[in-house]
Write an enzyme that holds these catalytic residues in place. Sequence first.
Site, PDB file in Angstrom:
ATOM      1  N   GLU A 208       0.756  -1.409  -0.065  1.00 23.77           N
ATOM      2  CA  GLU A 208       0.129  -0.043   0.088  1.00 23.77           C
ATOM      3  C   GLU A 208       0.790   1.283   0.036  1.00 23.77           C
ATOM      4  O   GLU A 208       0.288   2.290   0.708  1.00 23.77           O
ATOM      5  CB  GLU A 208      -1.025   0.073   1.226  1.00 23.77           C
ATOM      6  CG  GLU A 208      -1.977  -1.148   1.034  1.00 23.77           C
ATOM      7  CD  GLU A 208      -2.899  -1.339   2.228  1.00 23.77           C
ATOM      8  OE1 GLU A 208      -2.666  -0.719   3.055  1.00 23.77           O
ATOM      9  OE2 GLU A 208      -3.947  -2.184   2.178  1.00 23.77           O
ATOM     10  N   GLU A 292      -5.808  -7.838  -1.761  1.00 20.68           N
ATOM     11  CA  GLU A 292      -6.322  -7.832  -0.446  1.00 20.68           C
ATOM     12  C   GLU A 292      -7.560  -7.267  -0.245  1.00 20.68           C
ATOM     13  O   GLU A 292      -7.803  -6.183  -1.044  1.00 20.68           O
ATOM     14  CB  GLU A 292      -5.323  -6.903   0.692  1.00 20.68           C
ATOM     15  CG  GLU A 292      -5.799  -6.862   2.160  1.00 20.68           C
ATOM     16  CD  GLU A 292      -4.809  -5.961   2.786  1.00 20.68           C
ATOM     17  OE1 GLU A 292      -3.677  -5.946   2.898  1.00 20.68           O
ATOM     18  OE2 GLU A 292      -5.267  -5.079   3.712  1.00 20.68           O
TER      19      GLU A 292
END
Length: 819
Positions: A208, A292
Amino acid sequence: MPDSLRLPRPGRVLRRAALAVSLLLSGVLTAGQVIAPAVASAATVSTSITVDGSRSGRVFDGVGAASGGGGNSRLLIDYPEPQRSQLLDYLFKPGYGASLQSLKIEIGGDTNSTDGAEPSYQHTKGTVDCNQGYEWWLAEQAKLRNPNIKLYGLAWGAPGWIGVNDPANPSPGQPYFWSQDMIDYLVGWFGCAAQHHLPIDYIGGWNEREYNATWYKDFKAALVASGHGGTKVVAADSYDWNLASDMAADPQLNAAIDVVGMHYPCGYLGAMSTCNSTPAAQALGKPIWASESGSQDYDTGAQAVARAINRDYIDGKMTSYMNWPVIAALYQNLFFSTDGLSMATQPWSGSYSLGRTTWVTAHTTQFTQPGWQYLDQASGYLGGNRADGSYVSLRSPNTSDYSTVIETVDATAAQSATFTVAGGLSTGQVHVWATNLNSTNPADYFVHTQDLTPVRGSYTLTLQPGYVYTVSTTTGQGKGTATAPAPAPLNLPYADGFDTPAASTSPKYFSDMNGAFQTVGCGGGRTGSCLRQMAPAAPIHWTDEANKAPYTIVGDSTWVDYTAAADTLFEQPGAAEVLGRVNQQGRNDNGLNAYHLRLSDTGTWSILKSDLNWNFTTLASGTVPAPGLNSWHHLALTMQGPTLTAAIDGTTVGTVTDYSFTSGMAGLALTGYQTQQFDNLALTPGTGSGTSFTGQVPSGVTGKCLDDSGNSAADGSKVIIWTCDPTDPAQTWTWNNGQLQHNGKCLDVIGAATASGTLVDQWTCNGGGNQQWTVQSDGTLKGVQSGLCLDDPAASTTDGTQLIIWTCTGAANQRWTLP
């Protein structure tokens, strides 16, 4: 007759029945953990599905889950047998539970990565230890149960030596992730995988944190040069599809990335009903993944997960769903404490709980395998309408088998689906499995309901609302039968001298929040093993908390009055702390409600309290002779009611009164990244610890008492106020280690929610933070998980008003008198 068998007075039963009818008619009686099975009307939607094996679609890459980001699996390794193996079987064993097909593991970096920190295998450059942490153990256990499971490594942070001297570093002298050091670090991690006999199928970059195109090109080249060219690179593990557009414009970048992975394409912490990718991503001709997703409660999040697993492919042609996280095996004072496929928060008792998310996952994983192919013509929305539900079909690459997974989560009435089988697929018997997501009875999850034999290649199935179904020609499915023991507190006294080997390099039950605490040989001339903080420099952090200092926590959040004590040794200048009454932690470690006894090597000491914004308040302070370096000293923080007492080397140095925190765990901490040591942790009960009572709990609202509606022992029974009646067994409560219990069930915040206004009921005791309460000095009962108080809404005096949690005000409607 025993009180437990005494029936409520008839008049009261009638009053409560009338109240229930009134609430039902008014629409109030809609919330709660017990949801009545939906009553379906005649089928109003009919869908025709042609499952044609000659048609095509993308190749399925499996359903998996992530252990990492961070600390969410920490307590699993400390579970006793047979419960530990039972949990592992429910996660990984084919034909038993979730039957996961892939596992993402964190490449530890000594830094907090959501609900904890995972240790680096190389705290300092060149010093390699391939046995750090518990991820290798978990991957080994997964492979043992399912040799075909795919393994995927990803870093959230990195140790502090990474990239310090990299010429491309925009901040010279500081750690830098997108560096040659990080490439070497990841390639070295493959060496640890080889030591554990674990092939790595997929590898990512930085979780991320977008991407660096040059770095990915260099990384791919390094993998090939080091003999790991067969491992596929996943990127960017971020929140958008921008990488896909850049790959289309840059052939070298396109060659470096094998799989485009996006996080939360169905949205974050929502219903996950729409799951789009982009035309650019789909046009690459490469796998695209929801690398995810989830972040949902292990039980109540099942509906969202059911939507996402199907709709990822229908909407966005994503061929893998990766749930975050794999299991909620972490302390309940942490923010994401119930997220995962199952929950395991009490290794000392062996208690655990399986969620509906386990069985939603099984509806895909037990009937398919990576390498199967989606059938686009047999995937879509029931009746062409999202609200009626979705379906996806897949076929085996080498046989005539096929499976169709259907969800009717949002449907409001029964439907029918007519299947026509063609294209070489089996027209033999199909097996139907179902999970009723509207039920709280585990017997209604993952049930083999019927077998159907197609007539001229066709059959029809009735679909009830709020279900997940799988129709499959395959066999071998199953539902594990192992059950867990009841939850129980971790009793005081508790001690750890760090000499007894634990299941990992961390001591039993300790969970690091920042830094890396490991048992090593003691310094300062002491024999045996001690606990040392191993990260010598601040790592590359993933979270953004104001206080990034190392600390580790241990114990039971229901501990009230006790002494937390330990020996400490300063290897370097700095300060060490003993923590007490550690309760709620802020999201991503952005604060901690706790008391700290701090001692520095120069002799300054203080009692402090920290809050959920990492504000520190000094409650008392002073000086003692300087401890200096490489000698052992003893710290003890005693918490007895609101009185906090500090002792150093056996001498009391200060006492202060504070009412902020009344219960919580213990911990050890430093004020910076020094390699200090601890030994001889001792947690001893005070005079008020472990006290319990049984009796009425009067409200601050005159004449009203805490009451269980109908004196029920059923899960989901409402907790209400009622006119006080000392003869009424519905008002008899037991206080035990921070829990209020009635008829063996616990006062419970529904869904483990943390929002003001959430209703409370009673539920099977499971040790969750939503069932733990602390008595405040003003008489309020504060929820350990939510930080909110038990509240009579609007100070109602109406018998039968269901209680809620609300921001603590200390008002009469939040005060409760415990005998």
